[in-house]
Design an enzyme around this catalytic site. Sequence first.
Site, PDB file in Angstrom:
ATOM      1  N   GLU A 247      -6.086  -5.902  -8.771  1.00  0.00           N
ATOM      2  CA  GLU A 247      -5.453  -6.456  -7.574  1.00  0.00           C
ATOM      3  C   GLU A 247      -4.230  -5.628  -7.241  1.00  0.00           C
ATOM      4  O   GLU A 247      -3.347  -5.458  -8.083  1.00  0.00           O
ATOM      5  CB  GLU A 247      -5.049  -7.920  -7.821  1.00  0.00           C
ATOM      6  CG  GLU A 247      -6.189  -8.874  -7.611  1.00  0.00           C
ATOM      7  CD  GLU A 247      -6.928  -8.640  -6.307  1.00  0.00           C
ATOM      8  OE1 GLU A 247      -6.280  -8.502  -5.255  1.00  0.00           O
ATOM      9  OE2 GLU A 247      -8.171  -8.551  -6.344  1.00  0.00           O
TER      10      GLU A 247
ATOM     11  N   CYS B  22       3.547  -8.373  -3.092  1.00  0.00           N
ATOM     12  CA  CYS B  22       2.349  -7.651  -2.658  1.00  0.00           C
ATOM     13  C   CYS B  22       1.932  -8.139  -1.267  1.00  0.00           C
ATOM     14  O   CYS B  22       1.295  -7.416  -0.515  1.00  0.00           O
ATOM     15  CB  CYS B  22       1.211  -7.852  -3.644  1.00  0.00           C
ATOM     16  SG  CYS B  22       0.884  -9.579  -3.987  1.00  0.00           S
TER      17      CYS B  22
END
Length: 504
Positions: free
Chosen positions: A247, A281
Amino acid sequence: MERHEHYIDGEWVAGSGDDDFESRNPANGEVLGTFPRGTEADVEDAVAAARDAAEEWRALSYPDRAEYLWDVYQQLRERTDELGELVTRECGKEISEGRADVVEAYHMVEWAAGNGRHPHGDVVPSEIAAKDAYMRRKPRGVVGCITPWNFPVAIPFWHMAVALVEGNTVVWKPAEQTPKCGHAVAELLVESGIPDGVFNMVQGFGDAGAAVVDSDVETVLFTGSAEVGQGIAESIGGTPGKLAACEMGGKNAVLITDEADLDLAVPAAVLSSFKTTGQRCVSSERLIVHTDVYDEFKERFVAAAEKVSVGDPLDEDTFMGPLVEPRHREKVLEYNDLAREEGVNVLVDRADLDDEEIPDGHRDGHWIGPFVYETEYDPELRCIHEEVFGPHVALIEYEGGIERGVELQNATEYGLAGSIVSEDYRQINYYRDHAELGLAYGNLPCIGAEVQLPFGGVKKSGNGYPSARAVIEAVTERTAWTLNNSSDIEMAQGLSAEVTVEDD
Ligand code: NAD
């Protein structure tokens, strides 16, 4: 200064390396502890311990494995304030975010431990009435977990809570910027009484992470930058029996249409762009704004960016703390310069704070304020395509319908998070169906995930594994199991079950 250790095979150990490293508070340079820099040999020891412990651990029932995690859950709840303060002191997030990191961690542990009592597989119909068919799950074995610094308590539990309850043993490499949070997480698992070798932690840098990737673990769970994650995915690529779930970052956007309520759009954009000093993120570095509302939105967003409070992250009134480390501040400043070189129109530049803005005793902090600019969309501009991971925000004006807005939202190699602000449900539904994203929001900031939803990106942002239900796929194998309840064999698809023999 306290010297910390690795945790391998049920013991705190100094490890085989000669090098130590320090953790420092990004707000004032205070040294928080000294840590051993893990080596390949330390990782090998940890993987061997995890391998030895695997058989006994997988033989326990799901609820029995989950018991250890319930203990961790209690500790996280009781010690939220203390651990939240540690998060803030080590990674610089303001204090409500420090605490939220711990709250998210116990939500994840609660989900994983609770799931230990939920069904784990499917009863599947067979064509043959006498057959019972099932999909069953088995743990993959040893799981290597590599985590970033920006959610130093929550993300390790995204990886490890599910991996452990599913019956895997674990080798974890925390981020080098937040080893003290890593130590605190390890202590929680140790205090739960988890059997020796089931959980192992090796402190260190990227070389220790690379040693985990190269070791014979069955699954690597990685959360971090696209640069490192893609390298891991490529190196594991075709290795038989090995799986990488990665990820990574994003170049996320908030899309503000001609039908937006600006009273909602402005705070949604401020929260998306400046919370955690832009170091999520899912932080938004692009605001794509329809020409009909552009001037008013720009005026109000710029006014907010001029005013957001930057300061001591332990102070409840602070909105933005410092960046995590000097190297990262250099990177963000370079992107601010790059944007200028690429010809954008700078609207706010608080990158160098005035002396009076820096709190007393915090001269050594890695301070930065918002940098906001406007530009036309240009596919060649690096500043609107590359992840900066800081409070660096582009306003991009667009004309035309929702299709054009969504086209600009998708004009990036990344596909992690985004949001649309609009009062028109048709625009919202078009965005929902066409935005290339793993995490999408309507009339909200593009930050603020909850653990029971899948978390992960598409395109260059990831393959959508490391959280909640989705992690189960990465840390278990599926078996199709069929049992015949008849004394005759009957085959599916009309296949003959008769064994014919040649005449003598
Ligand atoms: P990073 O990639 O530099 O480091 C992440 C981890 O990988 C660290 O533990 C590091 O030591 C390790 N590492 C570094 N080089 C390695 C190598 N060659 N092999 C194996 N491991 C290695 O990322 P960071 O600076 O800690 O975190 C910021 C990045 O993480 C941003 O890009 C952000 O978008 C991303 N992030 C993504 C998510 C998500 O869920 N998608 C969540 C948080 C952060």
